[in-house]
Design a protein around this motif. Structure first.
Motif, PDB file in Angstrom:
ATOM      1  N   ALA A 168       0.818  -1.216   0.000  1.00  0.00           N
ATOM      2  CA  ALA A 168       0.000   0.000   0.000  1.00  0.00           C
ATOM      3  C   ALA A 168       0.853   1.269   0.000  1.00  0.00           C
ATOM      4  O   ALA A 168       0.351   2.360  -0.274  1.00  0.00           O
ATOM      5  N   TYR A 169       2.135   1.147   0.314  1.00  0.00           N
ATOM      6  CA  TYR A 169       3.023   2.307   0.424  1.00  0.00           C
ATOM      7  C   TYR A 169       3.273   2.918  -0.936  1.00  0.00           C
ATOM      8  O   TYR A 169       3.598   2.222  -1.893  1.00  0.00           O
ATOM      9  N   GLY A 170       3.087   4.235  -1.009  1.00  0.00           N
ATOM     10  CA  GLY A 170       3.290   4.909  -2.283  1.00  0.00           C
ATOM     11  C   GLY A 170       3.227   6.415  -2.128  1.00  0.00           C
ATOM     12  O   GLY A 170       3.440   6.973  -1.047  1.00  0.00           O
ATOM     13  N   ARG A 171       2.908   7.085  -3.235  1.00  0.00           N
ATOM     14  CA  ARG A 171       2.919   8.549  -3.270  1.00  0.00           C
ATOM     15  C   ARG A 171       1.987   9.151  -2.228  1.00  0.00           C
ATOM     16  O   ARG A 171       2.326  10.138  -1.572  1.00  0.00           O
ATOM     17  N   LEU A 172       0.806   8.556  -2.046  1.00  0.00           N
ATOM     18  CA  LEU A 172      -0.162   9.118  -1.108  1.00  0.00           C
ATOM     19  C   LEU A 172       0.366   9.072   0.327  1.00  0.00           C
ATOM     20  O   LEU A 172       0.195  10.020   1.101  1.00  0.00           O
ATOM     21  N   ALA A 173       1.018   7.976   0.709  1.00  0.00           N
ATOM     22  CA  ALA A 173       1.597   7.865   2.048  1.00  0.00           C
ATOM     23  C   ALA A 173       2.661   8.932   2.270  1.00  0.00           C
ATOM     24  O   ALA A 173       2.727   9.554   3.339  1.00  0.00           O
ATOM     25  N   ILE A 174       3.490   9.151   1.270  1.00  0.00           N
ATOM     26  CA  ILE A 174       4.573  10.124   1.420  1.00  0.00           C
ATOM     27  C   ILE A 174       4.030  11.541   1.512  1.00  0.00           C
ATOM     28  O   ILE A 174       4.429  12.323   2.384  1.00  0.00           O
ATOM     29  N   LEU A 175       3.082  11.899   0.642  1.00  0.00           N
ATOM     30  CA  LEU A 175       2.504  13.241   0.697  1.00  0.00           C
ATOM     31  C   LEU A 175       1.823  13.489   2.039  1.00  0.00           C
ATOM     32  O   LEU A 175       1.929  14.576   2.606  1.00  0.00           O
ATOM     33  N   PRO A 218       8.893  20.918  -2.292  1.00  0.00           N
ATOM     34  CA  PRO A 218       7.683  20.120  -2.552  1.00  0.00           C
ATOM     35  C   PRO A 218       7.548  19.642  -3.993  1.00  0.00           C
ATOM     36  O   PRO A 218       7.165  18.497  -4.240  1.00  0.00           O
ATOM     37  N   ARG A 219       7.874  20.514  -4.932  1.00  0.00           N
ATOM     38  CA  ARG A 219       7.711  20.122  -6.345  1.00  0.00           C
ATOM     39  C   ARG A 219       8.724  19.067  -6.760  1.00  0.00           C
ATOM     40  O   ARG A 219       8.406  18.132  -7.498  1.00  0.00           O
ATOM     41  N   VAL A 220       9.963  19.207  -6.272  1.00  0.00           N
ATOM     42  CA  VAL A 220      10.989  18.214  -6.601  1.00  0.00           C
ATOM     43  C   VAL A 220      10.637  16.871  -5.961  1.00  0.00           C
ATOM     44  O   VAL A 220      10.721  15.817  -6.599  1.00  0.00           O
ATOM     45  N   LEU A 221      10.242  16.904  -4.703  1.00  0.00           N
ATOM     46  CA  LEU A 221       9.860  15.664  -4.020  1.00  0.00           C
ATOM     47  C   LEU A 221       8.699  14.984  -4.739  1.00  0.00           C
ATOM     48  O   LEU A 221       8.727  13.767  -4.972  1.00  0.00           O
ATOM     49  N   SER A 222       7.691  15.764  -5.097  1.00  0.00           N
ATOM     50  CA  SER A 222       6.533  15.194  -5.787  1.00  0.00           C
ATOM     51  C   SER A 222       6.935  14.561  -7.113  1.00  0.00           C
ATOM     52  O   SER A 222       6.462  13.473  -7.470  1.00  0.00           O
ATOM     53  N   VAL A 225       9.005  11.258  -6.403  1.00  0.00           N
ATOM     54  CA  VAL A 225       8.140  10.191  -5.895  1.00  0.00           C
ATOM     55  C   VAL A 225       7.216   9.662  -6.990  1.00  0.00           C
ATOM     56  O   VAL A 225       7.005   8.449  -7.115  1.00  0.00           O
ATOM     57  N   ALA A 226       6.663  10.575  -7.805  1.00  0.00           N
ATOM     58  CA  ALA A 226       5.787  10.140  -8.886  1.00  0.00           C
ATOM     59  C   ALA A 226       6.532   9.249  -9.869  1.00  0.00           C
ATOM     60  O   ALA A 226       6.027   8.197 -10.290  1.00  0.00           O
ATOM     61  N   ARG A 227       7.741   9.645 -10.241  1.00  0.00           N
ATOM     62  CA  ARG A 227       8.542   8.820 -11.165  1.00  0.00           C
ATOM     63  C   ARG A 227       8.849   7.456 -10.551  1.00  0.00           C
ATOM     64  O   ARG A 227       8.776   6.415 -11.221  1.00  0.00           O
ATOM     65  N   ALA A 228       9.214   7.455  -9.281  1.00  0.00           N
ATOM     66  CA  ALA A 228       9.607   6.207  -8.625  1.00  0.00           C
ATOM     67  C   ALA A 228       8.456   5.215  -8.562  1.00  0.00           C
ATOM     68  O   ALA A 228       8.630   4.017  -8.825  1.00  0.00           O
ATOM     69  N   PHE A 229       7.254   5.716  -8.211  1.00  0.00           N
ATOM     70  CA  PHE A 229       6.134   4.792  -8.020  1.00  0.00           C
ATOM     71  C   PHE A 229       5.342   4.533  -9.299  1.00  0.00           C
ATOM     72  O   PHE A 229       4.555   3.586  -9.342  1.00  0.00           O
ATOM     73  N   ASN A 230       5.540   5.334 -10.314  1.00  0.00           N
ATOM     74  CA  ASN A 230       4.886   5.045 -11.596  1.00  0.00           C
ATOM     75  C   ASN A 230       5.427   3.753 -12.203  1.00  0.00           C
ATOM     76  O   ASN A 230       4.749   3.093 -12.993  1.00  0.00           O
ATOM     77  N   GLN A 231       6.649   3.393 -11.835  1.00  0.00           N
ATOM     78  CA  GLN A 231       7.249   2.134 -12.296  1.00  0.00           C
ATOM     79  C   GLN A 231       7.806   1.403 -11.076  1.00  0.00           C
ATOM     80  O   GLN A 231       8.989   1.097 -11.008  1.00  0.00           O
TER      81      GLN A 231
END
Length: 281
Positions: A168-175, A218-222, A225-231
């Motif tokens: 379940a861990y992903g972008r939503l958890a990090i944000l 925030p923008r760099v982190l987002s 994280v998006a790139r990492a979890f998209n794949q």
């Protein structure tokens, strides 16, 4: 008597106003006023707060919030059919309920609210995640809200509070966990709703932190994280290669092995990586 106020039971309200739930609006009505009052209590003391509610429907949670002492409730309702029922609640609580016929994705409610502000809602399933991300990513922090008490599908709730290493861990958890303290405070079975959804639900309470847990843009982190979890099945050196030819060096400098996958990386490490990426751009 309804149990929390002198207004009629919600089933009577729905019958009177012809409020059948509409799937197109993501509606699943919670009719047990004991449950709606319990959800309202999860938001903590409300006497000195304005409360924003999204998608009140026939007003079960609205009544719980007002009965719990909310200074004011601003309810945004897209479905005009619900407005007469909400007007009856407003009449029972003079000066404390403002209802706007509006789409929560399109209206900025701040001009109608006075801080401190809490957001409490049984969110329509079709807009819940998008609204949460907007509330977690304002241009300035701390945000205008002090806490969010929100109902989601159980699967979404688990994604918000997930720890590294879990599916379940992903972008939503990090944000969520970067800027807030998040926990599941209540679980509800499908049978609690009319009509019953196909999935269980859960209420998540998020308290805004005064500042982010770890420094990062925030923008760099987002983006990272998006790139990492998209794949997420790929090693990070592959999923993040689009950042630049230096990505492996950035990963190592952040204390992350390039062969790791996104779900293995902690929030702190992602923030460190975001700082490394920002320094190289």
């Amino acid at each position: 008597m309804s149990g929390i106020d002198d207004l009629p039971p919600l089933r009577d309200v729905i019958a009177k106003h012809g409020l059948s739930a509409r799937k197109s609006l993501g509606q699943n009505f919670l009719l047990d006023l004991n449950l709606t009052a319990k959800i309202a209590r999860q938001a903590g003391a409300l006497e000195d707060c304005d409360v924003l509610e999204i998608g009140p429907g026939p007003g079960g949670l609205t009544r719980g919030l007002l009965a719990s002492g909310a200074r004011k409730v601003l309810a945004l309702e897209k479905d005009a059919r619900c407005l007469p029922a909400l007007a009856e609640i407003a009449a029972a609580y003079p000066g404390r309920l403002e209802v706007l016929e509006a789409d929560a994705l399109e209206l900025d409610p701040l001009q109608h609210l006075t801080p401190p502000i809490k957001i409490v809602a049984n969110l329509p399933y079709n807009v819940g995640t998008e609204l949460l991300i907007r509330w977690l990513t304002p241009d300035t922090w701390p945000p205008v809200w002090s806490s969010l008490t929100l109902m989601f599908q159980r699967e979404v709730a688990e994604r918000i509070v997930a720890a590294p290493g879990s599916k379940a861990y992903g972008r939503l958890a990090i944000l969520a966990q970067w800027r807030a303290e998040a926990r599941i405070v209540l679980s509800l079975p499908p049978g609690a709703f009319t009509p019953p959804p196909k999935v269980s639900s859960a209420v998540v309470h998020l308290s805004a932190l005064p500042e982010m847990r770890f420094p990062a843009d925030p923008r760099v982190l987002s983006d990272v994280v998006a790139r990492a979890f998209n794949q997420r099945r790929k090693m990070l050196r592959a999923s993040l290669k689009g950042l630049g030819p230096w990505v492996e060096d950035a990963l190592l400098s952040a204390g992350i092995q390039p062969t790791e996958r996104a779900e293995q990386v902690s929030l702190e490490a992602f923030c460190a990586l975001a700082r490394e990426v920002e320094a190289r751009r």
